[in-house]
Design an enzyme around this catalytic site. Sequence first.
Site, short mmCIF file in Angstrom:
data_model
loop_
_atom_site.label_atom_id
_atom_site.label_comp_id
_atom_site.label_asym_id
_atom_site.label_seq_id
_atom_site.Cartn_x
_atom_site.Cartn_y
_atom_site.Cartn_z
N ASN A 114 -2.06 0.35 6.70
CA ASN A 114 -1.56 -0.92 7.26
C ASN A 114 -0.70 -1.73 6.28
O ASN A 114 -0.65 -2.94 6.35
CB ASN A 114 -2.70 -1.73 7.86
CG ASN A 114 -3.71 -2.19 6.84
OD1 ASN A 114 -3.60 -1.84 5.67
ND2 ASN A 114 -4.68 -2.98 7.27
N GLU B 86 -9.26 -11.16 -7.68
CA GLU B 86 -8.37 -10.00 -7.46
C GLU B 86 -7.20 -9.99 -8.44
O GLU B 86 -6.80 -8.93 -8.91
CB GLU B 86 -7.88 -10.01 -6.01
CG GLU B 86 -9.00 -9.72 -5.02
CD GLU B 86 -8.52 -9.61 -3.59
OE1 GLU B 86 -9.32 -9.19 -2.75
OE2 GLU B 86 -7.35 -9.93 -3.30
N LYS C 24 0.83 -1.21 0.00
CA LYS C 24 0.00 0.00 0.00
C LYS C 24 0.87 1.27 0.00
O LYS C 24 2.09 1.20 0.26
CB LYS C 24 -0.93 -0.04 1.22
CG LYS C 24 -1.96 -1.19 1.17
CD LYS C 24 -2.94 -1.10 2.33
CE LYS C 24 -3.97 -2.22 2.30
NZ LYS C 24 -4.99 -2.09 3.37
N HIS D 214 -2.07 -5.42 1.48
CA HIS D 214 -3.34 -6.14 1.28
C HIS D 214 -3.01 -7.56 0.86
O HIS D 214 -2.03 -7.78 0.14
CB HIS D 214 -4.17 -5.48 0.16
CG HIS D 214 -5.26 -6.39 -0.34
ND1 HIS D 214 -6.49 -6.47 0.27
CD2 HIS D 214 -5.27 -7.30 -1.36
CE1 HIS D 214 -7.22 -7.38 -0.36
NE2 HIS D 214 -6.50 -7.90 -1.35
N TYR E 233 -12.30 -2.59 -3.84
CA TYR E 233 -12.82 -2.75 -2.47
C TYR E 233 -14.35 -2.70 -2.43
O TYR E 233 -14.93 -2.39 -1.38
CB TYR E 233 -12.23 -1.67 -1.55
CG TYR E 233 -10.83 -2.00 -1.07
CD1 TYR E 233 -10.59 -3.11 -0.25
CD2 TYR E 233 -9.75 -1.18 -1.37
CE1 TYR E 233 -9.33 -3.41 0.22
CE2 TYR E 233 -8.46 -1.48 -0.91
CZ TYR E 233 -8.27 -2.60 -0.12
OH TYR E 233 -7.01 -2.90 0.36
P1 IDP Z 1 -7.53 -7.19 5.52
O1 IDP Z 1 -6.84 -6.14 4.69
O2 IDP Z 1 -6.71 -7.58 6.74
O3 IDP Z 1 -8.00 -8.37 4.73
P2 IDP Z 1 -10.30 -6.23 5.55
O4 IDP Z 1 -11.27 -6.50 6.65
O5 IDP Z 1 -10.50 -6.91 4.23
O6 IDP Z 1 -8.83 -6.50 6.14
O7 IDP Z 1 -10.33 -4.67 5.32
C1 IDP Z 1 -9.74 -4.08 4.18
C2 IDP Z 1 -8.95 -2.87 4.62
O8 IDP Z 1 -9.86 -1.88 5.11
C3 IDP Z 1 -7.98 -3.11 5.78
O9 IDP Z 1 -6.73 -3.60 5.37
C4 IDP Z 1 -7.88 -1.74 6.40
O10 IDP Z 1 -6.93 -0.93 5.69
C5 IDP Z 1 -9.27 -1.17 6.19
N1 IDP Z 1 -10.07 -1.38 7.40
C6 IDP Z 1 -10.65 -2.52 7.83
N2 IDP Z 1 -11.31 -2.34 8.98
C7 IDP Z 1 -11.16 -1.04 9.29
C8 IDP Z 1 -11.62 -0.24 10.37
O11 IDP Z 1 -12.32 -0.69 11.28
N3 IDP Z 1 -11.25 1.08 10.34
C9 IDP Z 1 -10.48 1.60 9.34
N4 IDP Z 1 -10.02 0.86 8.29
C10 IDP Z 1 -10.36 -0.44 8.28
#
Ligand code: IDP
Length: 141
Positions: free
Chosen positions: A114, A128, A11, A117, A51
């Site tokens: 974070n 994807e 990212k 992905h 997304y």
């Molecule tokens: P993942 O990336 O670990 O698979 P997902 O639940 O698919 O997690 O969520 C996609 C992305 O959305 C996450 O990597 C994160 O950047 C963002 N995200 C998920 N949950 C939250 C939240 O509660 N607050 C803010 N961003 C979130």
Amino acid sequence: MALERTLSIIKPDAVAKNVIGQIYARFEKAGLKIVAAKMKQLSRQEAEGFYAVHRERPFFKALVDFMISGPVVITALEGENAVLAHRDLMGATNPKEAARGTIRADFADSIDANAVHGSDAVETAKVEIAYFFAATDVLSR
Ligand code: IDP
């Protein structure tokens, strides 16, 4: 064991930190092969489409804004149990909860920024990978 493919995105925060090589080294050390790769500035439309499953979530706009804030590195990885192996390397979504030594523990600043992905299942990975790469651009080896 099953030979699988998964989609990885480094990212914008991790690209800005100049840790693409360090993240790639972790993939290779774990036995995951890079079978397609490109750096790309996502458009808003591309990020929203990628997304789409999160469209109704409160963090959707922030997530899309973040994903288009700078270039990303998109990679298809191949290996034994690649989906889970890659998710193990990434660590928990929230870096505060990510296990020591994972990519998110080491390189991510927040749940929004974070670092990486990764596909969550083999079927998702197929969709994807096809979202970003033509079949002829994925080179099994
Ligand atoms: P993942 O990336 O670990 O698979 P997902 O639940 O698919 O997690 O969520 C996609 C992305 O959305 C996450 O990597 C994160 O950047 C963002 N995200 C998920 N949950 C939250 C939240 O509660 N607050 C803010 N961003 C979130």
